[in-house]
Design an enzyme around this catalytic site. Structure first.
Site, PDB file in Angstrom:
ATOM      1  N   ASP A 217      -2.708  10.462  -2.885  1.00 22.21           N
ATOM      2  CA  ASP A 217      -2.990   9.482  -3.928  1.00 22.21           C
ATOM      3  C   ASP A 217      -3.454   9.857  -5.303  1.00 22.21           C
ATOM      4  OD1 ASP A 217      -3.255   6.279  -2.442  1.00 22.21           O
ATOM      5  OD2 ASP A 217      -3.540   8.248  -1.055  1.00 22.21           O
TER       6      ASP A 217
ATOM      7  N   ARG B 142       0.944  -0.984  -0.048  1.00 23.50           N
ATOM      8  CA  ARG B 142       0.048  -0.127  -0.097  1.00 23.50           C
ATOM      9  C   ARG B 142       0.823   1.242   0.070  1.00 23.50           C
ATOM     10  NH1 ARG B 142       1.550   1.750   4.141  1.00 23.50           N
ATOM     11  NH2 ARG B 142       0.370   3.890   3.816  1.00 23.50           N
ATOM     12  N   GLY B 143       0.047   2.591  -0.133  1.00 25.83           N
ATOM     13  CA  GLY B 143       0.776   3.727  -0.358  1.00 25.83           C
ATOM     14  C   GLY B 143       1.116   3.920  -1.624  1.00 25.83           C
ATOM     15  N   ALA B 144       0.711   5.221  -2.381  1.00 22.99           N
ATOM     16  CA  ALA B 144       0.567   5.306  -3.837  1.00 22.99           C
ATOM     17  C   ALA B 144       1.866   5.403  -4.329  1.00 22.99           C
ATOM     18  CB  ALA B 144       0.127   6.819  -3.975  1.00 22.99           C
TER      19      ALA B 144
ATOM     20  N   ASN C 176      -6.657  11.762  -0.426  1.00 21.65           N
ATOM     21  CA  ASN C 176      -5.554  11.155   0.545  1.00 21.65           C
ATOM     22  C   ASN C 176      -6.606  10.418   1.573  1.00 21.65           C
ATOM     23  OD1 ASN C 176      -2.995  10.673   1.486  1.00 21.65           O
ATOM     24  ND2 ASN C 176      -3.572  11.723   3.360  1.00 21.65           N
ATOM     25  N   LYS C 177      -5.650   9.698   2.483  1.00 23.33           N
ATOM     26  CA  LYS C 177      -6.541   8.685   3.470  1.00 23.33           C
ATOM     27  C   LYS C 177      -7.527   9.539   3.787  1.00 23.33           C
ATOM     28  CE  LYS C 177      -7.038   5.340   6.322  1.00 23.33           C
ATOM     29  NZ  LYS C 177      -7.817   4.222   6.075  1.00 23.33           N
TER      30      LYS C 177
ATOM     31  N   GLN D 195      -3.328   2.565   9.819  1.00 17.24           N
ATOM     32  CA  GLN D 195      -1.905   2.805   9.284  1.00 17.24           C
ATOM     33  C   GLN D 195      -1.078   3.539   9.950  1.00 17.24           C
ATOM     34  OE1 GLN D 195      -4.677   2.740   7.569  1.00 17.24           O
ATOM     35  NE2 GLN D 195      -4.455   2.466   5.273  1.00 17.24           N
TER      36      GLN D 195
ATOM     37  N   ARG E 278      -6.537  -1.066  -7.932  1.00 18.70           N
ATOM     38  CA  ARG E 278      -6.746   0.233  -7.085  1.00 18.70           C
ATOM     39  C   ARG E 278      -7.210   1.305  -7.857  1.00 18.70           C
ATOM     40  NH1 ARG E 278      -4.739   0.296  -1.780  1.00 18.70           N
ATOM     41  NH2 ARG E 278      -6.263   1.950  -1.463  1.00 18.70           N
TER      42      ARG E 278
END
Length: 354
Positions: free
Chosen positions: A245, A45-47, A255-256, A204, A87
């Site tokens: 993202d 995970r993580g862009a 973003n998150k 996270q 995704r």
């Protein structure tokens, strides 16, 4: 440095982030379908890291191809479409896929299938190397901007910084985007303490960012997502910085989930709030955040915590993975090329033209 992902001998190796911080479990695979599942389930995970993983996943796919050169175009198109569907919000994934599609388009007619595959492999590794370099550049630009914007505080004391979700090595391959800025700022003696919000529903911030900060010996404290406004009110936060993202042409940023609330609170309290993300995260084709596709994930991610039921299985749930922070709430967008402060439409477009 934490080795979040690597690719050697046609094998993808990644740290399964679903189990952190309780255990460190590395997975090795040569199966592109398993790699796609790792992206879907947030094992990876993580862009920026998703972009690297997507590139390597495509390489795993073409390594499995056993047909003729004439059959490859159809296979490649299907493979890339499957990876892109894993995704939908992280534009880095599409950026990585586009780079490999470009290599394919420029070399398919003239190269042997073996030579084509070699060039695509090289391109995938270059994406990985670029993300590591991007982190170093972002960190420098971010620290320089913080020194300008918060010079009045730095004259008398160090800074307390809020961050959300995870934007470190686990998300970016290198030192990180937002967390990379924080790391360098701490190394240069600018940071007193990092405040990391838990980042529900998958935690996270509490699991991953806290783990990275503890790993590096950087002072931190974790808070619930809903605490930041109160801490700002009490003068316990000096600025915020998070990753992204996808960034629209006007600076609106996905973003998150929870980021927008932090940004609005910072804006209300007149505190700088920054986005740190590589240029590959900017999607200049969309004018504003209303055009960013927002992923809605499985309801059980909210109804359960690590397999433990915390709500009735029949509880109706909206589980959006991201929110969109309007650009007007941001002090600046830190990229690997420069920090953009002010007119995002002009500034971000100029970055994409370089």
């Amino acid at each position: 440095m934490i080795d979040a992902i690597s690719f050697n001998d046609s094998t993808l190796r990644y740290l399964d982030q679903r189990y952190l911080p309780l255990r460190e479990e590395y997975v090795s695979t040569r199966n592109y379908e398993e790699a796609i599942e790792a992206i879907k389930t947030l094992a990876v995970r993580g862009a920026p890291l998703i972009g690297v993983a997507a590139a390597y996943t495509i390489i795993l796919g073409i390594n499995s191809f056993q047909g003729t050169k004439e059959e490859f175009p159809s296979f490649f198109k299907s493979l890339v479409a499957e990876v892109e569907a894993s995704r939908p919000t992280a534009v880095n994934l599409f950026f990585a896929a586009a780079r490999l599609k470009k290599v394919y388009a420029e070399n398919y007619e003239t190269d042997t299938i073996e030579a084509l595959f070699a060039k695509m492999n090289t391109a995938a590794r270059k994406i990985h190397d670029d993300e590591i370099a991007n982190c170093d550049a972002m960190s420098r630009h971010g620290v320089d901007q913080i020194k300008i914007d918060l010079a009045h505080i730095l004259k008398t004391r160090k800074l307390n910084v809020l961050t959300h979700c995870n934007t470190g090595t686990l998300a970016c391959c290198g030192t990180g985007s937002a967390l990379g800025v924080i790391r360098l700022a701490w190394q240069e003696g600018l940071i007193e303490r990092v405040i990391t919000s838990e980042s529900r529903p998958l935690l996270q911030g509490l699991r991953l960012t806290a783990w990275e900060l503890e790993h590096d010996g950087i002072p931190f404290v974790s808070i619930s997502d809903s605490s930041s406004a109160f801490l700002m009110q009490r003068g316990m936060i000096d600025f915020g910085i998070v990753g992204a993202d996808r960034i629209a042409a006007n600076g609106d940023t996905a973003n998150k989930i929870g980021t927008c609330a932090h940004a609005i609170s910072a804006y209300h309290h007149n505190l700088p709030f920054y986005i740190a993300a590589p240029v590959s995260t900017i999607d200049i084709t969309i004018p504003d955040g209303t055009h960013i596709p927002i992923e809605e994930r499985n309801a059980d991610e909210l109804r359960t915590i690590f397999g433990t039921q915390v709500a009735s299985p029949t509880t109706p749930v909206l589980n959006y993975a991201f929110d969109v922070t309007p650009g007007k709430y941001l002090r600046g967008i830190i990229t690997d090329k420069e920090a953009v402060v002010g007119n995002y439409i002009t500034g971000l477009a100029a970055l994409m033209e370089e």
